[in-house]
Design a protein around this motif. Structure first.
Motif, PDB file in Angstrom:
ATOM      1  N   SER A   1       0.847  -1.183   0.000  1.00  0.00           N
ATOM      2  CA  SER A   1       0.000   0.000   0.000  1.00  0.00           C
ATOM      3  C   SER A   1       0.885   1.236   0.000  1.00  0.00           C
ATOM      4  O   SER A   1       2.043   1.173   0.420  1.00  0.00           O
ATOM      5  CB  SER A   1      -0.890  -0.028   1.248  1.00  0.00           C
ATOM      6  OG  SER A   1      -1.827   1.012   1.220  1.00  0.00           O
TER       7      SER A   1
ATOM      8  N   ILE B   1       0.576   5.246   1.231  1.00  0.00           N
ATOM      9  CA  ILE B   1      -0.236   6.243   1.935  1.00  0.00           C
ATOM     10  C   ILE B   1       0.577   7.520   2.093  1.00  0.00           C
ATOM     11  O   ILE B   1       1.705   7.494   2.600  1.00  0.00           O
ATOM     12  CB  ILE B   1      -0.673   5.722   3.319  1.00  0.00           C
ATOM     13  CG1 ILE B   1      -1.529   4.471   3.135  1.00  0.00           C
ATOM     14  CG2 ILE B   1      -1.427   6.795   4.094  1.00  0.00           C
ATOM     15  CD1 ILE B   1      -1.870   3.759   4.405  1.00  0.00           C
TER      16      ILE B   1
ATOM     17  N   ALA C   1      -5.783   8.279   9.412  1.00  0.00           N
ATOM     18  CA  ALA C   1      -5.100   7.464   8.398  1.00  0.00           C
ATOM     19  C   ALA C   1      -4.308   6.338   9.048  1.00  0.00           C
ATOM     20  O   ALA C   1      -4.400   5.173   8.630  1.00  0.00           O
ATOM     21  CB  ALA C   1      -4.184   8.341   7.546  1.00  0.00           C
TER      22      ALA C   1
END
Length: 145
Positions: free
Chosen positions: A114, A116, A128
């Protein structure tokens, strides 16, 4: 990956404090190991240097990786992790302030789970980190070792 620890690879002390606070505020009490660059991360994972004697079978459940690091940058480290037979399955989430498309593309092509971007606003950062912690440490099923 039986350990439920988090390896945070971050060189900015303020971001370390923010990340630790965000994890705590979201009820994630996992042990967090903080290293400041890619070389130190590899030392930790391989049980070398100041981590000599560490049980290298106990891998972190999650790696949070900043990209802009001294000595060995995040993208280079990610590439090394993905080619290492003992470490290639680590769940690596890039957590960075970089907004460069090239960093996003390279992160995914190097095997990031991922990507971010660190929100600038503290409350957004809390959310988050909380979401990513819950997803990767509670909801997501890791591959069997």
């Amino acid at each position: 990956m039986s350990s439920r620890s988090i390896l945070l690879i971050e060189d900015n002390p303020d971001d370390v404090v923010l990340t630790l606070r965000a994890l705590q505020k979201n009820g994630l009490t996992n042990e967090v190991i903080v290293v400041r660059d890619g070389v130190e991360a590899l030392d930790y994972l391989h049980g070398r240097g100041s981590y000599l004697g560490r049980d290298v079978q106990q891998l972190p459940a999650l790696v949070l990786l900043d990209l802009k690091l001294p000595r060995l940058g995040g993208l280079d480290l990610l590439g090394q992790l993905r080619t290492d037979p003992q470490l290639h399955r680590l769940r690596v989430v890039v957590l960075t302030s970089s907004r460069e498309d090239e960093d996003i593309l390279t992160s995914y092509s190097q095997g990031a789970c991922s990507y971010i971007r660190k929100p600038v606003d503290f409350n957004d950062f809390l959310k988050a980190v909380g979401h990513l912690g819950v997803y990767w440490l509670v909801l997501n099923e890791p591959a069997p070792v």
